[in-house]
Scaffold this motif. Structure first.
Motif, PDB file in Angstrom:
ATOM      1  N   LEU A 230      96.843  70.476  -2.400  1.00  0.00           N
ATOM      2  CA  LEU A 230      97.872  69.459  -2.601  1.00  0.00           C
ATOM      3  C   LEU A 230      97.227  68.083  -2.469  1.00  0.00           C
ATOM      4  CD1 LEU A 230     101.019  69.558  -2.832  1.00  0.00           C
ATOM      5  CD2 LEU A 230     101.076  69.078  -0.406  1.00  0.00           C
ATOM      6  N   SER A 231      97.536  67.178  -3.408  1.00  0.00           N
ATOM      7  CA  SER A 231      97.055  65.795  -3.299  1.00  0.00           C
ATOM      8  C   SER A 231      98.249  64.856  -3.297  1.00  0.00           C
ATOM      9  CB  SER A 231      96.144  65.440  -4.476  1.00  0.00           C
ATOM     10  OG  SER A 231      95.048  66.307  -4.501  1.00  0.00           O
ATOM     11  N   PRO A 232      98.832  64.631  -2.119  1.00  0.00           N
ATOM     12  CA  PRO A 232     100.029  63.789  -2.069  1.00  0.00           C
ATOM     13  C   PRO A 232      99.689  62.338  -2.413  1.00  0.00           C
ATOM     14  CG  PRO A 232      99.316  64.335   0.149  1.00  0.00           C
ATOM     15  CD  PRO A 232      98.421  65.094  -0.788  1.00  0.00           C
ATOM     16  N   ILE A 233     100.673  61.643  -2.953  1.00  0.00           N
ATOM     17  CA  ILE A 233     100.480  60.270  -3.424  1.00  0.00           C
ATOM     18  C   ILE A 233     101.023  59.300  -2.375  1.00  0.00           C
ATOM     19  CG2 ILE A 233     101.022  58.691  -5.334  1.00  0.00           C
ATOM     20  CD1 ILE A 233     101.987  61.325  -6.822  1.00  0.00           C
ATOM     21  N   PRO A 234     100.212  58.320  -1.947  1.00  0.00           N
ATOM     22  CA  PRO A 234     100.737  57.345  -0.983  1.00  0.00           C
ATOM     23  C   PRO A 234     101.964  56.636  -1.563  1.00  0.00           C
ATOM     24  CG  PRO A 234      98.356  57.107  -1.198  1.00  0.00           C
ATOM     25  CD  PRO A 234      98.797  58.077  -2.262  1.00  0.00           C
ATOM     26  N   ALA A 235     103.022  56.572  -0.775  1.00  0.00           N
ATOM     27  CA  ALA A 235     104.287  56.018  -1.285  1.00  0.00           C
ATOM     28  C   ALA A 235     104.440  54.549  -0.920  1.00  0.00           C
ATOM     29  CB  ALA A 235     105.460  56.821  -0.728  1.00  0.00           C
ATOM     30  N   LEU A 236     103.574  54.045  -0.035  1.00  0.00           N
ATOM     31  CA  LEU A 236     103.787  52.701   0.500  1.00  0.00           C
ATOM     32  C   LEU A 236     102.585  51.807   0.230  1.00  0.00           C
ATOM     33  CD1 LEU A 236     105.165  51.877   4.017  1.00  0.00           C
ATOM     34  CD2 LEU A 236     102.894  51.053   3.414  1.00  0.00           C
ATOM     35  N   SER A 237     102.866  50.584  -0.168  1.00  0.00           N
ATOM     36  CA  SER A 237     101.805  49.578  -0.189  1.00  0.00           C
ATOM     37  C   SER A 237     102.403  48.291   0.376  1.00  0.00           C
ATOM     38  CB  SER A 237     101.265  49.376  -1.597  1.00  0.00           C
ATOM     39  OG  SER A 237     102.282  48.886  -2.432  1.00  0.00           O
ATOM     40  N   MET A 238     101.526  47.391   0.796  1.00  0.00           N
ATOM     41  CA  MET A 238     102.012  46.149   1.402  1.00  0.00           C
ATOM     42  C   MET A 238     101.190  44.997   0.842  1.00  0.00           C
ATOM     43  SD  MET A 238     102.482  45.485   5.446  1.00  0.00           S
ATOM     44  CE  MET A 238     103.050  43.937   6.141  1.00  0.00           C
ATOM     45  N   GLU A 239     101.868  43.911   0.581  1.00  0.00           N
ATOM     46  CA  GLU A 239     101.171  42.801  -0.072  1.00  0.00           C
ATOM     47  C   GLU A 239     101.743  41.466   0.399  1.00  0.00           C
ATOM     48  OE1 GLU A 239     102.545  44.039  -3.971  1.00  0.00           O
ATOM     49  OE2 GLU A 239     103.758  42.218  -4.115  1.00  0.00           O
ATOM     50  N   THR A 240     100.986  40.408   0.139  1.00  0.00           N
ATOM     51  CA  THR A 240     101.489  39.069   0.401  1.00  0.00           C
ATOM     52  C   THR A 240     100.819  38.113  -0.577  1.00  0.00           C
ATOM     53  OG1 THR A 240     101.953  37.458   2.125  1.00  0.00           O
ATOM     54  CG2 THR A 240      99.787  38.491   2.200  1.00  0.00           C
ATOM     55  N   ARG A 241     101.029  36.821  -0.378  1.00  0.00           N
ATOM     56  CA  ARG A 241     100.401  35.835  -1.263  1.00  0.00           C
ATOM     57  C   ARG A 241      99.809  34.701  -0.434  1.00  0.00           C
ATOM     58  NH1 ARG A 241     101.338  36.617  -6.617  1.00  0.00           N
ATOM     59  NH2 ARG A 241     102.789  38.331  -6.986  1.00  0.00           N
ATOM     60  N   ILE A 242      98.754  34.097  -0.971  1.00  0.00           N
ATOM     61  CA  ILE A 242      98.063  33.023  -0.244  1.00  0.00           C
ATOM     62  C   ILE A 242      98.979  31.804  -0.114  1.00  0.00           C
ATOM     63  CG2 ILE A 242      96.130  31.389  -0.306  1.00  0.00           C
ATOM     64  CD1 ILE A 242      94.496  33.504  -1.772  1.00  0.00           C
ATOM     65  N   GLY A 287      89.693  43.966   9.923  1.00  0.00           N
ATOM     66  CA  GLY A 287      90.452  44.328   8.721  1.00  0.00           C
ATOM     67  C   GLY A 287      90.109  43.411   7.560  1.00  0.00           C
ATOM     68  N   TYR A 288      90.670  43.736   6.422  1.00  0.00           N
ATOM     69  CA  TYR A 288      90.475  42.876   5.257  1.00  0.00           C
ATOM     70  C   TYR A 288      91.682  42.997   4.345  1.00  0.00           C
ATOM     71  CZ  TYR A 288      89.021  47.299   3.048  1.00  0.00           C
ATOM     72  OH  TYR A 288      88.976  48.585   2.585  1.00  0.00           O
ATOM     73  N   VAL A 289      91.870  41.996   3.502  1.00  0.00           N
ATOM     74  CA  VAL A 289      92.845  42.085   2.415  1.00  0.00           C
ATOM     75  C   VAL A 289      92.051  42.045   1.116  1.00  0.00           C
ATOM     76  CG1 VAL A 289      94.754  41.022   3.704  1.00  0.00           C
ATOM     77  CG2 VAL A 289      93.179  39.575   2.384  1.00  0.00           C
ATOM     78  N   THR A 290      92.718  42.442   0.046  1.00  0.00           N
ATOM     79  CA  THR A 290      92.034  42.488  -1.251  1.00  0.00           C
ATOM     80  C   THR A 290      92.667  41.453  -2.179  1.00  0.00           C
ATOM     81  OG1 THR A 290      91.731  44.826  -0.838  1.00  0.00           O
ATOM     82  CG2 THR A 290      91.242  44.041  -3.069  1.00  0.00           C
ATOM     83  N   ILE A 291      91.839  40.489  -2.600  1.00  0.00           N
ATOM     84  CA  ILE A 291      92.324  39.422  -3.477  1.00  0.00           C
ATOM     85  C   ILE A 291      91.459  39.436  -4.739  1.00  0.00           C
ATOM     86  CG2 ILE A 291      92.684  36.922  -3.712  1.00  0.00           C
ATOM     87  CD1 ILE A 291      92.939  36.852  -0.606  1.00  0.00           C
ATOM     88  N   ARG A 292      92.113  39.521  -5.883  1.00  0.00           N
ATOM     89  CA  ARG A 292      91.393  39.610  -7.164  1.00  0.00           C
ATOM     90  C   ARG A 292      90.325  40.693  -7.106  1.00  0.00           C
ATOM     91  NH1 ARG A 292      91.508  33.969 -10.289  1.00  0.00           N
ATOM     92  NH2 ARG A 292      93.347  33.092  -9.294  1.00  0.00           N
ATOM     93  N   GLN A 318      93.211  30.979  -5.838  1.00  0.00           N
ATOM     94  CA  GLN A 318      94.240  29.942  -5.879  1.00  0.00           C
ATOM     95  C   GLN A 318      95.369  30.251  -4.905  1.00  0.00           C
ATOM     96  OE1 GLN A 318      95.757  29.320  -9.815  1.00  0.00           O
ATOM     97  NE2 GLN A 318      93.810  28.494 -10.545  1.00  0.00           N
ATOM     98  N   VAL A 319      96.032  29.203  -4.470  1.00  0.00           N
ATOM     99  CA  VAL A 319      97.260  29.388  -3.692  1.00  0.00           C
ATOM    100  C   VAL A 319      98.219  30.226  -4.536  1.00  0.00           C
ATOM    101  CG1 VAL A 319      99.305  28.181  -2.805  1.00  0.00           C
ATOM    102  CG2 VAL A 319      97.011  27.301  -2.306  1.00  0.00           C
ATOM    103  N   GLY A 320      98.898  31.185  -3.882  1.00  0.00           N
ATOM    104  CA  GLY A 320      99.831  32.052  -4.608  1.00  0.00           C
ATOM    105  C   GLY A 320      99.195  33.346  -5.088  1.00  0.00           C
ATOM    106  N   ASP A 321      97.865  33.456  -4.973  1.00  0.00           N
ATOM    107  CA  ASP A 321      97.217  34.713  -5.371  1.00  0.00           C
ATOM    108  C   ASP A 321      97.734  35.875  -4.523  1.00  0.00           C
ATOM    109  OD1 ASP A 321      95.663  33.623  -7.329  1.00  0.00           O
ATOM    110  OD2 ASP A 321      93.738  33.906  -6.292  1.00  0.00           O
ATOM    111  N   LEU A 322      97.831  37.013  -5.195  1.00  0.00           N
ATOM    112  CA  LEU A 322      98.256  38.235  -4.517  1.00  0.00           C
ATOM    113  C   LEU A 322      97.163  38.718  -3.561  1.00  0.00           C
ATOM    114  CD1 LEU A 322     100.623  40.317  -4.679  1.00  0.00           C
ATOM    115  CD2 LEU A 322      99.183  41.595  -6.297  1.00  0.00           C
ATOM    116  N   ALA A 323      97.566  39.116  -2.346  1.00  0.00           N
ATOM    117  CA  ALA A 323      96.628  39.731  -1.402  1.00  0.00           C
ATOM    118  C   ALA A 323      97.189  41.097  -1.015  1.00  0.00           C
ATOM    119  CB  ALA A 323      96.482  38.852  -0.156  1.00  0.00           C
TER     120      ALA A 323
END
Ligand SMILES: *Cc1c(COP(=O)(O)O)cnc(C)c1O
Length: 364
Positions: A230-242, A287-292, A318-323
């Motif tokens: 079985l390969s279950p799929i992660p159902a949750l992700s979390m994000e923010t913006r700069i 920890g780290y966040v992923t931007i671009r 840029q300000v507003g970039d997804l993280a």
């Protein structure tokens, strides 16, 4: 609905697919009790309940009665189960709300029987058998037999919980469980549901499935088991913006105690999430966040509501970039699994510590 930049995306589609894959693997004889305690491991119990039921969950399980009552209010007909202990004074409330309880003492069974007689109902319970975990349950056969004789109580099932130390000790628990079940069934009692397997054991130990399994983590896409079945799929992700960018000269510090100092000319990004959202404070340094698509280390002390990432390496930032705060581990994102190991905890804790504050966006 209005929401800010920090949000948790929940894929109802992933939850549904995980249920489907699980049911396929378990086969038609094995019922699934979907565990949605602790606000559905942070995913939002009330919001995910319909998906799990539509995809064949035959029970929704929580740890305490106070988690079951809002579900009862939202879903008058959903089969609800309480895995933990229910204080005596709440037994009548539970029974009147048709919530199936865990019982392991003659004392509580007798109280429920009286509640049943008084209200003209038959409170439904599952007996919890002690097989070695030594948390809840009874291994006193005479007590169990006298519980089964109570006329106003419906003992629908019997169950136990594994310690998951290693296969031999799990098998010892299973054998203890089966011998308790046999002894009671030989007295003429029929248990509609018999269950001992959680997410890990229901996949790795096919012979532990009996006629019901109780997965939690697996439904949310967490793979704790070893099998590749079985390969279950992660159902949750979390994000923010700069929120803001700033250039720092070498030697300038960031945040409380200026605990991080730029070693080179740096660009730092302020991000609107912190430990008040349930993100581990201890990931401030690791920890780290992923931007671009680039991993940006969190620097300085993680605050309650904000933190700072080093984005020097991100071209065109840029300000507003997804993280991306939590992703599925692909494209340089931090998975719940990796975050848990960096924080020195487990996947379930990381999920259920997510606070109410971040907005949950439910997607098909
Ligand atoms: C939480 C819980 C489960 C589900 O555990 P997972 O490891 O998330 O699958 C099953 N049974 C009981 C009694 C539990 O408390």
């Amino acid at each position: 609905m209005m929401h800010g930049d920090t949000l948790i995306r929940i894929s109802l589609n992933a939850l549904g697919q995980n249920m489907d894959m699980l049911r396929q693997l378990m086969g038609p004889e094995v019922a699934v009790m979907a565990v949605i305690k602790a606000n559905g491991y942070g995913h939002g119990a009330t919001e995910i309940a319909p998906t799990l039921l539509q995809h064949g969950a035959c029970y929704l399980a929580v740890a305490r009665l106070e988690e079951a009552l809002p579900l009862r209010k939202a879903y008058p007909d959903a089969p609800l189960f309480v895995l933990g202990h229910t204080p005596d004074r709440l037994l009548e409330c539970a029974a009147l709300n048709r919530i199936t309880l865990t019982v392991f003492s003659v004392h509580q069974a007798t109280l429920l029987n009286a509640i049943g007689e008084k209200n003209g109902i038959r409170p439904t319970v599952h007996l919890k058998a002690e097989t070695g975990f030594n948390r809840l349950g009874t291994d006193d056969l005479e007590e169990m037999k006298s519980i089964l004789r109570l006329p106003h109580l419906y003992v629908e099932g019997i169950y136990s919980h594994l310690a998951l130390k290693d296969r031999p000790s799990d098998e010892l628990q299973l054998n203890r469980f089966l011998s308790i079940v046999d002894a009671l069934e030989n007295e003429g009692h029929f248990f509609r549901h018999k269950h001992i397997a959680d997410s890990i054991s229901c996949v790795d130990y096919p012979d532990f499935r009996l006629n019901m399994v109780r997965p939690g983590a697996l439904l949310y896409g967490m793979k704790g088991f070893e099998s590749d079945a079985l390969s279950p799929i992660p159902a949750l992700s979390m994000e923010t913006r700069i929120t803001r960018l700033r250039r720092l000269a070498p030697g300038e510090g960031v945040g409380y105690d200026l605990s991080w100092q730029a070693q080179r000319p740096s660009v730092i990004a302020t991000l609107p999430f912190g430990y008040g959202d349930g993100y581990p404070r201890t990931l401030g340094g690791s920890g780290y966040v992923t931007i671009r698509g680039i991993k940006c280390p969190l620097v300085g002390v993680m605050c309650m509501d904000q933190c700072v990432a080093d984005v020097t390496e991100v071209p065109g930032v840029q300000v507003g970039d997804l993280a991306i705060i939590y992703g599925d581990g692909t494209r340089n994102t931090l998975s719940i699994q990796e975050a848990a190991s960096l924080a020195g905890t487990n996947k379930n804790e990381l999920l259920c510590r997510l606070s109410e504050r971040p907005f949950r966006l439910y997607e098909e």
